[in-house]
Design a protein around this motif. Structure first.
Motif, PDB file in Angstrom:
ATOM      1  N   UNK A 287      -6.061  19.685  -7.837  1.00 58.37           N
ATOM      2  CA  UNK A 287      -6.256  18.243  -8.047  1.00 58.37           C
ATOM      3  C   UNK A 287      -7.679  17.977  -8.512  1.00 58.37           C
TER       4      UNK A 287
ATOM      5  N   UNK B 114       0.098   4.004 -12.264  1.00 59.06           N
ATOM      6  CA  UNK B 114      -1.152   4.121 -13.024  1.00 59.06           C
ATOM      7  C   UNK B 114      -1.944   2.832 -12.845  1.00 59.06           C
TER       8      UNK B 114
ATOM      9  N   UNK C 246      -4.046  10.080  -7.017  1.00 53.82           N
ATOM     10  CA  UNK C 246      -4.855  10.547  -5.888  1.00 53.82           C
ATOM     11  C   UNK C 246      -4.060  10.615  -4.589  1.00 53.82           C
ATOM     12  N   UNK C 247      -2.927   9.939  -4.551  1.00 53.82           N
ATOM     13  CA  UNK C 247      -2.123   9.949  -3.323  1.00 53.82           C
ATOM     14  C   UNK C 247      -1.229  11.183  -3.218  1.00 53.82           C
TER      15      UNK C 247
ATOM     16  N   UNK D 234      -0.204   6.629  -6.483  1.00 54.20           N
ATOM     17  CA  UNK D 234      -1.080   6.935  -7.618  1.00 54.20           C
ATOM     18  C   UNK D 234      -1.412   8.435  -7.562  1.00 54.20           C
TER      19      UNK D 234
ATOM     20  N   UNK E 213      -0.178  14.996  -2.775  1.00 55.35           N
ATOM     21  CA  UNK E 213      -0.620  16.240  -2.130  1.00 55.35           C
ATOM     22  C   UNK E 213       0.459  17.283  -2.369  1.00 55.35           C
TER      23      UNK E 213
ATOM     24  N   UNK F 207       0.803  -1.228   0.000  1.00 57.82           N
ATOM     25  CA  UNK F 207       0.000   0.000   0.000  1.00 57.82           C
ATOM     26  C   UNK F 207       0.827   1.266   0.000  1.00 57.82           C
TER      27      UNK F 207
END
Lengths: 157, 776
Positions: B278, B249, B33-34, B31, B36, B27
């Protein structure tokens, strides 16, 4: 919106945060705690990419509010390997059997597979496939995932 | 000083577990979305709920008043941003200008109308709900045949016939073929719209650094370099100040072989607000606005002699394009035309393609991209011919196969099949499944009133896209090998793997060539600031085009290693094997690790040789590669429920040489799952108003573990002569081979009831109605 204080034990560590009541558990894990291993694949509990363990049961964290988890013990994919980095047998089996390609569904798949074998230590292939029914994978066709769960069960995961 | 490790065992060809997996199973992979960034804002897009409508007004007042909202943009704000790019061209092609936000009208459900930017994703979603759009709904058309009918609503008012292009291709003498025919088989065959559904939806993080006029954009894409070139053009910024990164991806299957409105939109927003932004696509958006696949209505006519010899094939292909063109939309059906003869030895074809606008999301490349449709068509037609002539479907295929001594085989569609032994794969599959015995079992089952079917598909595929003149964007690939001063090896590939496993298989190639351990090699990809320009990952091209580029870069660097070895050993000649340069005269040896240190320290250099150990190769194949295979499926239909049980599935695939058979199996299983998905379960359904009524996993049936059969897989190996590795490509083979085998199997099961053809998906309801209708 009035915030609420929640306390949860995540991967063995106590966490206390003030959260909006509408904050989804998956967003609490990913955004507040930075545990980005569980993924959001559908927001509707149909794909299982967000699966984590809550009080010993695999649940879909996209369909639960963080406040509902108040007081709970949560295990995520990040907490599965031991502190010294030794992989959980299910992680090892997924690796050995090539049970993942893009890896996006994998944390959820591993969490649900772990529960599957804990509940049924000697599953048949049919039982494995039924146990994976709540989790989608678009890459593997599931065959190698079935192999991995079978192998992990044999190894006594 | 580097440790000396020599290794003799070759790694190419071995079933090795993957190097990329540790981060994925723990984990800890990253990706989009991870990601910041400090001060990052969140964008939510307001989309059209209508299939066709004029926009009378947009009121953003309430949304803008919500605390936390930092910006709202609508169509009038983005007129200077370049429109979505179509990279394909055909004579007379009509290209609608598709702005990244709608202007005065919308033409499919999901069409982006406005974008709300806020400090938090929940606030952005709240604000998006407060944007008021006043629509004047007009009539939509979603069925491509209805769209071609006179008087149909015009998707684009300027083109009332809804026709984007007409394309004709002919080869041989089709009229003579039909004049000579004893039998002519005609059939309408559809290939329904499918939703690719990568488990990771699309997503973008964009960050503009005003002082450097530099844009960094993370996006879930299969084509980082091409996307950068296109987006730089749309945004009007310098390509060299634009770093595009495809991080981890989460699957693509062609749906990320594209450049979408949202990627340019996030670039535009960050440049406008000077903060990172984002956008993460929801699953509902993914269904509605990411490209879909297939979307064919095909009319086939097959001419044959009574002895089963196929003479020629006519095709009228109606391609549902959707409302506008994405990157390759109009090119996809031309791939169907190229593959329409399949593996068969007839030289006469004629194809008429019409590309039709509908009020749906565009179709584009989805795993197989045009080739599954063609294969399904020809494999259905062969079975129909066999049924007509009362021949065995295997026998008729053997009779018509291109023979091993005919390669390279020029097809009527202008291709040159590289190598193959088509009969060998079919024979092997028949042996594995016990074909003759199965036919006896089937006769017994039929006598007992059971509906048992045996379906064969013998497929071919063109893949490994290159050479350049045959592709819209360059048919080559790049690779760089850097041997670092310690002898550790860094490989850069211009491909952009996202699950296919090239971090492992390319390391196997490098390990064998350089004689260093796998663990000493890393393979990097997907970052335009690090990797030399590459074309990307699609069309089963990573291994077959990117692999040889790496192989040749390795040959170059080995030459340089040997030059240093000669100098350091003071030898006239040296050999280089297993990571060691050796002087055959003296027996003295020096390792690649020691040589690497010397090459960078550069105290002394060989003649005409620069310091360092880096090699880059851009390589282009002379032809496509053509994998092939035979899939056989045994099924049984339940008369009472219409359910289809898959009893056995045998697949024999020939993809040339295999770098890592474990990864090959994974590709074939996954491909087969998507192919069975099309055959049995999946379908994107639009209603007449343009609503996508299968817009969630609840309504769109995805293959799940309990639905999939066990796949018994085997291979023959016919190396491709097109590249030095002898590889052909495997990414799409399973998808192409599986679908017609499944459909042929069920139709064979129902043939005793007089069923001759069924369009996909073969839902229980459809089958039950056929079985019970036949009873009545």
């Amino acid at each position: 919106m009035t915030k609420q204080i929640i306390s949860v034990t995540i991967n063995g560590a106590r966490q206390t945060h003030e959260v909006e009541p509408r904050l989804l558990l998956i967003h609490y894990l990913r955004e507040t705690l930075g545990l980005t291993g569980a993924h959001i694949g559908c927001e509707t509990s149909l794909c299982g990419a967000c699966t984590v363990e809550l009080n010993g049961k695999a649940i879909k964290s996209c369909s639960m509010f963080a406040v509902q988890a108040n007081g709970a013990e949560i295990l995520t994919i990040e907490g599965l390997a031991s502190a010294d980095g030794k992989l959980h047998p299910m992680q090892e089996a997924f690796w050995n059997e090539h049970a993942l390609q893009c890896g996006f569904c994998t944390p959820g798949m591993i969490m649900v597979s772990k529960q599957l074998v804990e509940r049924n230590p000697h599953p048949t292939d049919v039982e494995i496939r039924e146990g994976l029914d709540g989790n989608l994978c678009r890459c593997t066709g599931y065959q190698h995932i079935v192999n991995a769960v079978r192998a992990a069960a044999k190894a006594g995961a | 000083m580097a440790t000396t490790v020599t290794r003799i065992e070759k790694l190419v060809g071995k079933r090795l577990r993957r190097k990329e997996d540790p981060r994925l199973i723990t984990g800890t992979a990253t990706y989009v979305e991870d990601i910041k960034r400090p001060g990052m804002q969140h964008a939510v897009i307001v989309r059209s709920p209508h299939g066709a409508a004029n926009i009378k007004g947009i009121d953003t007042t309430k949304a803008a008043a919500l605390p936390g909202v930092s910006a709202i943009f609508t169509g009038k704000d983005i007129t200077h941003v370049g429109s979505v790019v179509c990279g394909a061209d055909l004579p007379g092609l009509r290209k609608p200008v598709h702005h990244i936000l709608a202007q005065d009208r919308v033409y499919f459900v999901g069409h982006p109308v406005a974008v709300v930017v806020a400090s938090d994703r929940y606030i952005a979603a709240d604000a998006a709900d407060l944007v008021e759009v006043d629509y004047d709904v007009t009539q939509a058309v979603t069925d491509p045949e209805k769209a071609l009918a006179p008087g149909a609503p015009a998707v684009h008012p300027e083109w009332p016939d809804n026709t984007a292009f007409l394309y004709h291709q002919t080869g041989g003498d089709i009229d003579k073929a039909f004049a000579d025919a004893d039998v002519i088989i005609k059939q309408r065959i559809t290939s329904q719209r499918l939703v690719p559904n990568a488990m990771e939806t699309r997503g973008v993080v964009a960050e503009w650094l005003q002082a450097d006029r530099a844009l960094t954009l993370f996006t879930s894409t299969q084509i980082p370099h091409l996307a950068r070139t296109i987006l730089a053009g749309q945004l009007g910024i310098d390509e060299n100040r634009f770093r595009l990164i495809a991080p981890e991806v989460g699957g693509g299957f062609g749906s990320k072989l594209n450049v979408y409105a949202e990627e340019a939109l996030m670039g535009f927003i960050t440049m406008k607000i000077n903060k990172p932004v984002k956008w993460i696509e929801s699953r509902r958006e993914n269904f509605q606005v990411t490209i879909q696949g297939r979307g064919h209505v095909d009319y086939f006519e097959l001419a044959a002699k009574r002895d089963g010899t196929m003479l020629g094939l006519r095709l009228k292909l109606i391609q549902d394009l959707g409302a506008y063109h994405q990157l390759l939309t109009p090119a996809i059906p031309t791939l169907s035309v190229l593959m329409m003869p399949g593996l068969y030895n007839f030289r006469n074809i004629d194809a008429d393609v019409v590309g039709v606008f509908t009020n749906c999301v565009p179709t584009d490349a989805y795993r197989g991209a045009g080739r599954p449709e063609a294969t399904h068509g020809i494999e259905r037609m062969v079975d129909l011919l066999a049924a007509e002539l009362n021949m065995d479907p295997a026998a008729i295929r053997f009779k018509n196969f291109v023979q091993p001594d005919q390669f390279p085989f020029p097809t009527a569609t202008g291709l040159n099949y590289d190598s193959g032994d088509y009969g060998a794969t079919l024979q092997k599959a028949m042996d594995m499944i016990g074909y003759d015995d199965l036919r006896k079992q089937q006769a017994a089952a039929r006598a007992a009133g059971r509906l048992m079917g045996i379906g064969i598909s013998t497929y071919g595929e063109l893949c490994a896209f290159g050479p350049s003149p045959a592709t819209p964007a360059g048919g080559w690939e790049s690779a760089t090998v850097r041997i670092e001063p310690t002898g550790k090896v860094t490989v850069h590939t211009g491909t952009s793997p996202h699950g296919q496993g090239q971090e492992t298989s390319f390391a196997q190639i490098a390990a064998d060539e350089l004689g260093v351990p796998m663990d000493d090699i890393i393979v990097l990809h997907g970052d335009t600031a690090i990797i030399p320009y590459g074309i990307g990952t699609f069309g089963s091209r990573n291994t077959a085009v990117g692999g040889p580029a790496l192989y040749y870069a390795l040959q170059d660097i080995k030459e340089k290693v040997k030059k240093f070895g000669k100098m350091l050993l003071d030898a006239e000649e040296v050999t280089f094997e297993n990571g060691v340069c050796r002087d055959p005269k003296t027996g003295k040896e020096i390792t690649i690790q020691t040589i690497a240190g010397a090459a960078y320290r550069a105290m002394k250099l060989p003649p005409d040789t620069d310091p360092g150990l880096v090699a880059t190769k851009f390589w282009e194949p002379s032809n496509f590669a053509f994998p092939f295979g035979a899939h056989i499926i045994v099924s049984e239909v339940d008369r009472d429920t219409g359910e289809i049980a898959i009893k056995r599935y045998v697949a024999v695939d020939d993809i040339g040489n295999q770098l890592n058979p474990l990864l090959v199996d994974g590709q074939l299983h996954g491909g087969a799952a998507q192919g069975l998905g099309q055959a049995l379960w999946e379908q994107a359904v639009y209603d007449d108003n343009g609503q996508l009524i299968t817009g969630e996993f609840m309504d769109y049936c995805m293959p799940r573990a309990r639905m999939m059969p066990w796949i018994e897989s085997s291979h023959t190996v016919t190396p491709s002569p097109v590249n030095p590795l002898g590889v052909k490509g495997v990414g799409e083979a399973g998808t192409i081979g599986s679908t017609p085998a499944m459909v042929n199997s069920v139709i064979d099961a129902l043939s005793t009831l007089g069923v001759r053809h069924i369009d996909m998906p073969l839902t229980n309801e459809k089958i039950w109605n056929l079985v019970n209708g036949a009873k009545a």
